[in-house]
Structure formats: structure tokens, C-alpha cells
Design a protein around this motif. Structure first.
Motif, PDB file in Angstrom:
ATOM      1  N   UNK A 106     -15.516  -9.591   4.762  1.00  9.86           N
ATOM      2  CA  UNK A 106     -14.305  -8.957   4.215  1.00  9.86           C
ATOM      3  C   UNK A 106     -14.590  -8.317   2.860  1.00  9.86           C
ATOM      4  N   UNK A 107     -15.221  -9.059   1.974  1.00  9.79           N
ATOM      5  CA  UNK A 107     -15.494  -8.541   0.629  1.00  9.79           C
ATOM      6  C   UNK A 107     -16.489  -7.386   0.642  1.00  9.79           C
ATOM      7  N   UNK A 108     -17.316  -7.332   1.675  1.00 13.57           N
ATOM      8  CA  UNK A 108     -18.321  -6.274   1.769  1.00 13.57           C
ATOM      9  C   UNK A 108     -17.749  -4.964   2.297  1.00 13.57           C
ATOM     10  N   UNK A 109     -16.804  -5.049   3.238  1.00 15.60           N
ATOM     11  CA  UNK A 109     -16.357  -3.832   3.927  1.00 15.60           C
ATOM     12  C   UNK A 109     -14.967  -3.354   3.529  1.00 15.60           C
ATOM     13  N   UNK A 110     -14.174  -4.236   2.915  1.00 12.24           N
ATOM     14  CA  UNK A 110     -12.765  -3.896   2.706  1.00 12.24           C
ATOM     15  C   UNK A 110     -12.405  -3.734   1.237  1.00 12.24           C
ATOM     16  N   UNK A 111     -11.540  -2.767   0.938  1.00  8.79           N
ATOM     17  CA  UNK A 111     -11.008  -2.658  -0.429  1.00  8.79           C
ATOM     18  C   UNK A 111     -10.038  -3.804  -0.694  1.00  8.79           C
ATOM     19  N   UNK A 112      -9.654  -3.961  -1.939  1.00  3.90           N
ATOM     20  CA  UNK A 112      -8.826  -5.122  -2.292  1.00  3.90           C
ATOM     21  C   UNK A 112      -7.480  -5.167  -1.573  1.00  3.90           C
ATOM     22  N   UNK A 113      -6.866  -4.011  -1.284  1.00  5.24           N
ATOM     23  CA  UNK A 113      -5.545  -4.061  -0.636  1.00  5.24           C
ATOM     24  C   UNK A 113      -5.628  -4.529   0.819  1.00  5.24           C
ATOM     25  N   UNK A 162      -0.174  -2.967  -6.112  1.00  9.40           N
ATOM     26  CA  UNK A 162       0.383  -1.625  -6.284  1.00  9.40           C
ATOM     27  C   UNK A 162       0.234  -0.716  -5.083  1.00  9.40           C
ATOM     28  N   UNK A 163       0.230  -1.263  -3.881  1.00  9.52           N
ATOM     29  CA  UNK A 163       0.100  -0.452  -2.668  1.00  9.52           C
ATOM     30  C   UNK A 163       1.360   0.376  -2.449  1.00  9.52           C
ATOM     31  N   UNK A 164       1.188   1.543  -1.855  1.00  9.38           N
ATOM     32  CA  UNK A 164       2.324   2.390  -1.504  1.00  9.38           C
ATOM     33  C   UNK A 164       3.158   1.720  -0.409  1.00  9.38           C
ATOM     34  N   UNK A 165       4.473   1.921  -0.421  1.00  8.06           N
ATOM     35  CA  UNK A 165       5.345   1.260   0.572  1.00  8.06           C
ATOM     36  C   UNK A 165       4.938   1.505   2.026  1.00  8.06           C
ATOM     37  N   UNK A 167       1.944   2.409   3.209  1.00  6.84           N
ATOM     38  CA  UNK A 167       0.661   1.727   3.423  1.00  6.84           C
ATOM     39  C   UNK A 167       0.887   0.227   3.575  1.00  6.84           C
ATOM     40  N   UNK A 168       1.743  -0.302   2.737  1.00 12.14           N
ATOM     41  CA  UNK A 168       2.065  -1.722   2.766  1.00 12.14           C
ATOM     42  C   UNK A 168       2.635  -2.124   4.129  1.00 12.14           C
ATOM     43  N   UNK A 169       3.601  -1.359   4.589  1.00 14.17           N
ATOM     44  CA  UNK A 169       4.262  -1.671   5.863  1.00 14.17           C
ATOM     45  C   UNK A 169       3.276  -1.594   7.028  1.00 14.17           C
ATOM     46  N   UNK A 170       2.433  -0.567   7.020  1.00 15.47           N
ATOM     47  CA  UNK A 170       1.470  -0.397   8.112  1.00 15.47           C
ATOM     48  C   UNK A 170       0.425  -1.504   8.128  1.00 15.47           C
ATOM     49  N   UNK A 171      -0.076  -1.855   6.951  1.00 20.20           N
ATOM     50  CA  UNK A 171      -1.090  -2.919   6.883  1.00 20.20           C
ATOM     51  C   UNK A 171      -0.521  -4.253   7.358  1.00 20.20           C
ATOM     52  N   UNK A 172       0.685  -4.565   6.916  1.00 18.94           N
ATOM     53  CA  UNK A 172       1.307  -5.825   7.336  1.00 18.94           C
ATOM     54  C   UNK A 172       1.558  -5.827   8.843  1.00 18.94           C
ATOM     55  N   UNK A 173       2.011  -4.687   9.367  1.00 20.45           N
ATOM     56  CA  UNK A 173       2.314  -4.586  10.793  1.00 20.45           C
ATOM     57  C   UNK A 173       1.068  -4.715  11.664  1.00 20.45           C
ATOM     58  N   UNK A 174      -0.053  -4.253  11.153  1.00 23.91           N
ATOM     59  CA  UNK A 174      -1.302  -4.298  11.925  1.00 23.91           C
ATOM     60  C   UNK A 174      -2.034  -5.626  11.728  1.00 23.91           C
ATOM     61  N   UNK A 175      -2.176  -6.055  10.486  1.00 18.83           N
ATOM     62  CA  UNK A 175      -3.022  -7.221  10.203  1.00 18.83           C
ATOM     63  C   UNK A 175      -2.372  -8.546  10.582  1.00 18.83           C
ATOM     64  N   UNK A 208      -6.778   2.358   6.896  1.00 16.25           N
ATOM     65  CA  UNK A 208      -6.754   3.081   5.626  1.00 16.25           C
ATOM     66  C   UNK A 208      -7.486   4.422   5.724  1.00 16.25           C
ATOM     67  N   UNK A 209      -8.526   4.455   6.533  1.00 16.40           N
ATOM     68  CA  UNK A 209      -9.276   5.700   6.701  1.00 16.40           C
ATOM     69  C   UNK A 209      -8.470   6.735   7.488  1.00 16.40           C
ATOM     70  N   UNK A 210      -7.611   6.250   8.364  1.00 13.20           N
ATOM     71  CA  UNK A 210      -6.800   7.148   9.191  1.00 13.20           C
ATOM     72  C   UNK A 210      -5.629   7.733   8.409  1.00 13.20           C
ATOM     73  N   UNK A 211      -5.002   6.872   7.603  1.00 15.87           N
ATOM     74  CA  UNK A 211      -3.811   7.337   6.887  1.00 15.87           C
ATOM     75  C   UNK A 211      -4.185   7.928   5.518  1.00 15.87           C
TER      76      UNK A 211
END
Length: 211
Positions: A106-113, A162-165, A167-175, A208-211
Motif C-alpha cells: 500500500x505504501x509503495x503504490x498508493x498516495x496518502x488519500x 483534504x480530498x475533493x468531495x 473523489x472522496x465519495x468515489x473512493x469510499x464507494x469503491x474501497x 485516481x488515475x481514471x478520474x
């Protein structure tokens, strides 16, 4: 005959109670160690290179993985178990190794958000699911409760970062569903400490790469 039974039973009851207390004690230890994994998110705020010139922060991840794998290799070679280790881990790779590898991925491939909610979500929701099962809670309720907890942890993390709303909604919905599904599915010789970290992290990073 009946007198002998009346003498033996209290001893057996005490032994059973002692075993339950010992099991509960080590269960608490395991859950606590799980929660301590939350500290791994500090990695995102480490300078790169580190305080010593030429020492990059990814060396920390490599070192952690090598140490965990070396300790586990020696343990399996000597057929030893650590206090609190589950019985099925005696002859297979223990869950702590999967957790260390998962955190490193996770720490190697993913940004903090993506990484922060993934690590915090696993560190707290996996033990939560275990405690609910220990309390014999219905499996569907476990899924619902852990999903709510994971989503709330992700929400608070993303707000703090400080994620955008959107982005926040999509990440929560997917992860969230991917993490809970990873915790639910049993895969032979593959611990959910790894899948619960890596699966949502990969999905969130690709999103994140898609959006």
C-alpha cells in the motif's frame, strides 16, 4: 463413583475457565497489535531521503519486509509458535507477515488519500469483525457493521487529507465493499491481512488515475 465425579468436575471447570481467560487475553493482544498497524501511515510524512543523506524512505519498507520474512522463516524452520498465535498458523506463514507485506504494498503504490484509509480501515475493522464473531453476532450484521465502520474511517481520513468531495465519495464507494469482501472471503494460505489492504489500495489507486 458419584463422589469421585463431584470432586473432579470443579477442577475441570476451573481448567476450562482458565483456558477461556488465556484465550481472551491473547485475543486482546492480537487485536491490539492489529490496531497498532495504524502507525504505519506515518510513512507518508517521512522526508525522502531520510535524515541520513542517501537513505531513502522506501528502505524502511524493504527492511520491515525482510525482517518479518526472516523471523518467520526461522520460526517455521524450528517449528515454533509465538504467544497468541492461532493454531492453524503453526505450520503456515503467520498473519503478521501478510500484514507487513500488505502495508508495504500500500505504501509503495498508493498516495496518502488511498493508503491512509486502507491501512486505518484494515487495522481497526478486521479486529472489529473478529470480536463480533467472537460475540456470535450474525454474519450479515458483521458485514454491515464493519462496512459502516470502514466507510466512516475512510470519510474522516479523506476529510483530514483534504480530498475533493467527488473523489472522496468515489473512493469510499469503491474501497469499502472491496475491503469487506476481502475480509469475508477465505483463500487457502492467503491471509485477509494482505487482501484487505492490497485489493482496495490497488482499486483506489487505479480509480485516481481514471478520474
Amino acid at each position: 463413583m458419584s463422589y469421585a465425579l463431584s470432586v473432579e468436575m470443579p477442577g475441570k471447570d476451573k481448567e476450562a475457565q482458565s483456558n477461556v481467560r488465556r484465550s481472551t487475553k491473547w485475543s486482546i493482544v492480537r487485536r491490539s497489535v492489529h490496531c497498532i498497524l495504524s502507525l504505519a501511515i506515518i510513512y507518508y510524512w517521512l522526508p525522502d531521503p531520510l535524515f541520513i543523506e542517501g537513505i531513502h524512505r522506501w528502505y524502511v519498507l524493504l527492511g520491515a519486509v525482510l525482517i518479518a520474512c526472516t523471523v518467520e522463516f526461522v520460526r517455521l524452520k524450528r517449528k515454533k509458535t509465538f504467544p497468541g498465535m492461532r493454531s492453524y498458523e503453526e505450520s503456515r506463514i503467520a498473519s503478521y507477515v501478510y500484514a507487513v507485506i500488505g502495508v508495504a504494498v500500500v505504501l509503495s503504490i498508493s498516495p496518502d488519500i488511498v493508503g491512509v484509509p486502507c491501512i486505518l480501515g484494515m487495522a481497526w475493522c478486521d479486529p472489529l469483525a473478529g470480536e463480533l464473531r467472537h460475540a456470535r453476532v450474525n454474519e450479515m450484521r458483521i458485514v454491515i457493521l464493519t462496512a459502516i465502520a470502514y466507510a466512516l474511517i475512510a470519510l474522516v481520513s479523506l476529510i483530514a487529507l483534504g480530498a475533493e468531495p467527488v473523489t472522496m465519495a468515489l473512493l469510499i464507494a469503491v474501497m469499502t465493499p472491496l475491503a469487506i469482501l476481502s475480509e469475508q472471503i477465505d483463500i487457502d494460505h492467503l491471509d485477509d491481512d494482505l487482501t484487505m489492504l492490497a485489493v482496495p489500495a490497488v482499486a483506489g489507486t487505479l480509480l485516481l488515475r481514471i478520474i
